[in-house]
Scaffold this motif. Structure first.
Motif, PDB file in Angstrom:
ATOM      1  N   LEU A 291       9.906  53.302  48.004  1.00 52.60           N
ATOM      2  CA  LEU A 291      10.868  52.667  47.302  1.00 52.60           C
ATOM      3  C   LEU A 291      10.045  51.431  46.943  1.00 52.60           C
ATOM      4  CD1 LEU A 291      14.050  52.579  47.230  1.00 52.60           C
ATOM      5  CD2 LEU A 291      14.222  51.369  49.115  1.00 52.60           C
TER       6      LEU A 291
ATOM      7  N   ALA B 136      20.285  51.793  48.327  1.00 53.57           N
ATOM      8  CA  ALA B 136      19.588  52.791  49.135  1.00 53.57           C
ATOM      9  C   ALA B 136      20.252  52.713  50.653  1.00 53.57           C
ATOM     10  CB  ALA B 136      18.374  51.830  49.481  1.00 53.57           C
TER      11      ALA B 136
ATOM     12  N   ALA C 278      13.005  54.712  43.279  1.00 51.84           N
ATOM     13  CA  ALA C 278      13.258  55.516  44.499  1.00 51.84           C
ATOM     14  C   ALA C 278      12.850  56.835  44.391  1.00 51.84           C
ATOM     15  CB  ALA C 278      14.770  55.366  44.388  1.00 51.84           C
TER      16      ALA C 278
ATOM     17  N   SER D  69      22.768  55.683  49.771  1.00 52.08           N
ATOM     18  CA  SER D  69      22.068  56.752  49.320  1.00 52.08           C
ATOM     19  C   SER D  69      21.387  57.434  50.576  1.00 52.08           C
ATOM     20  CB  SER D  69      20.966  56.399  48.420  1.00 52.08           C
ATOM     21  OG  SER D  69      21.659  56.109  47.193  1.00 52.08           O
TER      22      SER D  69
ATOM     23  N   ARG E 131      18.166  57.197  53.569  1.00 52.84           N
ATOM     24  CA  ARG E 131      16.561  57.154  53.356  1.00 52.84           C
ATOM     25  C   ARG E 131      15.928  58.538  52.969  1.00 52.84           C
ATOM     26  NH1 ARG E 131      11.676  57.896  55.940  1.00 52.84           N
ATOM     27  NH2 ARG E 131      12.531  58.542  58.041  1.00 52.84           N
TER      28      ARG E 131
ATOM     29  N   CYS F 223      12.575  58.178  51.493  1.00 56.38           N
ATOM     30  CA  CYS F 223      11.230  57.855  51.138  1.00 56.38           C
ATOM     31  C   CYS F 223      10.533  57.669  52.263  1.00 56.38           C
ATOM     32  CB  CYS F 223      11.404  56.461  50.326  1.00 56.38           C
ATOM     33  SG  CYS F 223      12.157  55.187  51.339  1.00 56.38           S
TER      34      CYS F 223
END
Length: 281
Positions: free
Chosen positions: A69, A86, A65, A89, A91, A93
């Motif tokens: 990802l 994910a 990550a 958390s 985004r 990426c």
């Protein structure tokens, strides 16, 4: 027997276990494996966190990550766990990329929260070769790019990236991170080009490398020189460097709609062994 599962960020002392997972598929995992071999598992050096999915206390799957990802050796249950982490958390990426099956499943779980994507490339053939072609002579003018040629190679790199990804790598931070990456590849001797009169006609890089497999990326021919076979002989030249000096297996992945590139790679001896998928934001 009740099997408990959990997902968490790997600790630096779990390097050996992480490498064992990555070694299950050294070709598909070359990008992440190369980073881990250099940086270990420290998030600051690695450029992102390494998430682990554990079954019965044993590390079974990974997910890198960072700017990307990347699910690694991830079955359906691990993918669901990584998607949940994910989603919580948020985004961070710029893309999701990895083997097509788990990446598609991961995106299906994240799309309601992270979508829409700027582009989804659902099938990108993963191609591999272990030998030089018998009937193709490497272009003798393709060579390593020198450190004092950054101003020559950068425009070609920017053109390739913009054509391939659809946005300029100079956006956002003015290209500082991208220029640093190009300089890293040049400095490590993994950037190759045919340069004539100060202009790049062909270029490619060995973007990820371990002692088991490496990955060629950034293949580009100047538009006015396309159709002359430069990609075939140029790739043969880069392939020779890769096989002689880097690893016994050379891979790349390519957009399925790029028929010309796929034909050129097959001409050099690459064979399709699987598929990747990329989700671009």
């Amino acid at each position: 027997m009740l099997t408990t599962t959990t997902t968490r960020v790997l600790e630096t002392g779990e390097l050996e276990a992480a490498l064992a997972v990555l070694d299950r598929d050294p070709v598909a995992n070359a990008f992440v494996a190369a980073r881990v071999h250099i940086a270990g598992l420290d998030p600051w050096r690695l450029g992102g966190e390494m998430w682990g999915w554990y079954a019965g206390g044993r590390l079974e799957s990974l997910c890198y990550a960072g700017a990307n990802l990347v699910p690694i050796c991830a079955g359906p249950e691990a993918v669901r766990a990584f998607a949940d982490r994910a989603r919580r958390s948020g985004r961070r990426c710029s893309s999701i990329v990895g083997p097509a099956g788990p990446t598609a499943e991961l995106w299906s779980l994240l799309e309601p929260h992270w979508g829409p994507a700027r582009d989804v490339r659902a099938h990108q053939p993963l191609m591999v070769t272990r030998s030089m072609p018998a009937d193709i002579g490497p272009d003798p003018l393709v060579r390593r790019v020198r450190k004092d040629e950054m101003d020559v190679i950068m425009p070609a790199c920017v053109a390739m990236f913009t054509e391939e990804v659809g946005v300029s790598p100079l956006a956002g931070d003015g290209g500082l991170l991208y220029q640093a990456r190009v300089a890293e590849l040049v400095g490590s001797g993994r950037s190759f080009a045919r340069i004539e009169d100060g202009r790049v006609l062909f270029k490619a890089e060995i973007g990820a490398a371990t002692d088991r497999a490496c990955q060629i990326q950034g293949v580009w021919v100047a538009p006015e020189h396309r159709g002359r076979g430069l990609s075939v002989t140029g790739m043969a030249a880069v392939l020779r460097y890769a096989l002689q000096e880097v690893s016994p297996v050379v891979s790349l992945y390519v957009n399925d709609y790029n028929a010309a590139a796929r034909a050129a790679y097959r001409r050099v001896g690459f064979e399709e062994v699987g598929a990747f998928m990329s989700v671009l934001f």
